[in-house]
Design a protein around this motif. Sequence first.
Motif, PDB file in Angstrom:
ATOM      1  N   HIS A  72      11.600  -3.529   3.821  1.00 12.89           N
ATOM      2  CA  HIS A  72      11.109  -4.806   3.302  1.00 12.89           C
ATOM      3  C   HIS A  72      10.675  -4.641   1.852  1.00 12.89           C
ATOM      4  O   HIS A  72      10.295  -3.547   1.432  1.00 12.89           O
ATOM      5  N   ILE A  73      10.683  -5.741   1.136  1.00  9.15           N
ATOM      6  CA  ILE A  73      10.160  -5.794  -0.228  1.00  9.15           C
ATOM      7  C   ILE A  73       9.369  -7.086  -0.342  1.00  9.15           C
ATOM      8  O   ILE A  73       9.809  -8.131   0.126  1.00  9.15           O
TER       9      ILE A  73
ATOM     10  N   ARG B  79      30.808  -4.200  10.516  1.00 12.08           N
ATOM     11  CA  ARG B  79      29.508  -4.323  11.182  1.00 12.08           C
ATOM     12  C   ARG B  79      28.448  -4.550  10.114  1.00 12.08           C
ATOM     13  O   ARG B  79      28.269  -3.708   9.234  1.00 12.08           O
ATOM     14  N   VAL B  80      27.769  -5.690  10.178  1.00 12.92           N
ATOM     15  CA  VAL B  80      26.742  -6.011   9.188  1.00 12.92           C
ATOM     16  C   VAL B  80      25.504  -6.544   9.893  1.00 12.92           C
ATOM     17  O   VAL B  80      25.566  -6.983  11.034  1.00 12.92           O
ATOM     18  N   ILE B  81      24.387  -6.504   9.216  1.00  9.11           N
ATOM     19  CA  ILE B  81      23.131  -7.059   9.721  1.00  9.11           C
ATOM     20  C   ILE B  81      22.722  -8.202   8.798  1.00  9.11           C
ATOM     21  O   ILE B  81      22.992  -8.159   7.594  1.00  9.11           O
ATOM     22  N   ALA B  82      22.109  -9.224   9.352  1.00  8.34           N
ATOM     23  CA  ALA B  82      21.602 -10.312   8.520  1.00  8.34           C
ATOM     24  C   ALA B  82      20.400  -9.795   7.735  1.00  8.34           C
ATOM     25  O   ALA B  82      19.505  -9.174   8.288  1.00  8.34           O
ATOM     26  N   GLN B  83      20.412 -10.039   6.438  1.00 10.33           N
ATOM     27  CA  GLN B  83      19.281  -9.749   5.580  1.00 10.33           C
ATOM     28  C   GLN B  83      18.744 -11.087   5.093  1.00 10.33           C
ATOM     29  O   GLN B  83      19.495 -12.043   4.925  1.00 10.33           O
ATOM     30  N   GLU B  84      17.425 -11.158   4.894  1.00 10.21           N
ATOM     31  CA  GLU B  84      16.791 -12.452   4.672  1.00 10.21           C
ATOM     32  C   GLU B  84      15.709 -12.358   3.605  1.00 10.21           C
ATOM     33  O   GLU B  84      15.018 -11.347   3.495  1.00 10.21           O
ATOM     34  N   SER B  85      15.555 -13.432   2.847  1.00  9.17           N
ATOM     35  CA  SER B  85      14.504 -13.519   1.841  1.00  9.17           C
ATOM     36  C   SER B  85      13.860 -14.901   1.916  1.00  9.17           C
ATOM     37  O   SER B  85      14.555 -15.891   2.109  1.00  9.17           O
ATOM     38  N   TRP B  86      12.549 -14.934   1.785  1.00 10.68           N
ATOM     39  CA  TRP B  86      11.802 -16.195   1.718  1.00 10.68           C
ATOM     40  C   TRP B  86      11.130 -16.277   0.354  1.00 10.68           C
ATOM     41  O   TRP B  86      10.485 -15.327  -0.086  1.00 10.68           O
TER      42      TRP B  86
ATOM     43  N   ASN C  60       5.604  -1.773  15.342  1.00  6.66           N
ATOM     44  CA  ASN C  60       4.443  -1.578  14.480  1.00  6.66           C
ATOM     45  C   ASN C  60       4.535  -2.473  13.251  1.00  6.66           C
ATOM     46  O   ASN C  60       5.570  -2.523  12.582  1.00  6.66           O
ATOM     47  N   ILE C  61       3.425  -3.159  12.958  1.00  8.58           N
ATOM     48  CA  ILE C  61       3.348  -3.934  11.725  1.00  8.58           C
ATOM     49  C   ILE C  61       3.052  -2.970  10.590  1.00  8.58           C
ATOM     50  O   ILE C  61       2.092  -2.201  10.636  1.00  8.58           O
ATOM     51  N   LEU C  62       3.905  -3.006   9.561  1.00  7.51           N
ATOM     52  CA  LEU C  62       3.748  -2.123   8.412  1.00  7.51           C
ATOM     53  C   LEU C  62       2.862  -2.718   7.334  1.00  7.51           C
ATOM     54  O   LEU C  62       2.153  -2.003   6.629  1.00  7.51           O
TER      55      LEU C  62
ATOM     56  N   LEU D 200      15.400  -6.315   4.514  1.00  2.31           N
ATOM     57  CA  LEU D 200      16.702  -5.662   4.541  1.00  2.31           C
ATOM     58  C   LEU D 200      16.981  -5.102   5.931  1.00  2.31           C
ATOM     59  O   LEU D 200      18.129  -5.045   6.364  1.00  2.31           O
ATOM     60  N   ALA D 201      15.934  -4.690   6.625  1.00  2.75           N
ATOM     61  CA  ALA D 201      16.008  -4.195   8.007  1.00  2.75           C
ATOM     62  C   ALA D 201      14.600  -4.272   8.574  1.00  2.75           C
ATOM     63  O   ALA D 201      13.648  -4.482   7.851  1.00  2.75           O
TER      64      ALA D 201
END
Length: 128
Positions: free
Chosen positions: A3-4, A54-61, A79-81, A95-96
């Motif tokens: 995450h960022i 094979r791809v994963i959905a990446q998301e930004s708000w 676990n919450i980081l 990103l993951a």
Amino acid sequence: LLHITYRLKDILDQESFRYDVVPPNNFLQLATLRLDKNQSFKPHRHIWKDGEDRVIAQESWLVIKGRVIVSLYDIEGENILYKPILHPGDCSITLAGGHTYEALEQETVVFEYKTGPYKGVENDKVFL
């Protein structure tokens, strides 16, 4: 890199006009641009590129109005980081790993950017 979180303040603190927030090897890309009045770019269009099997959905708000609290989880979703509060102009990029958002104010407005195409919830996510 899971995450960022990137804040409006970070953009304003940058000395260069462009900053790549997300490393270029990720499917979801985000760069910030600090533009001077009348600054522009050559007109262009993007070309289709061969994709991965094979791809994963990446998301930004991107928070436009109000505030949200973001819970960012590890890969397993156990676990919450980190739990940042995002204000107008701030964004989160997943990103993951897992995530959830909660609006902290009435009439909160958020732009959601996500890689696609969307093929239904059963092909998009697993709930934690």
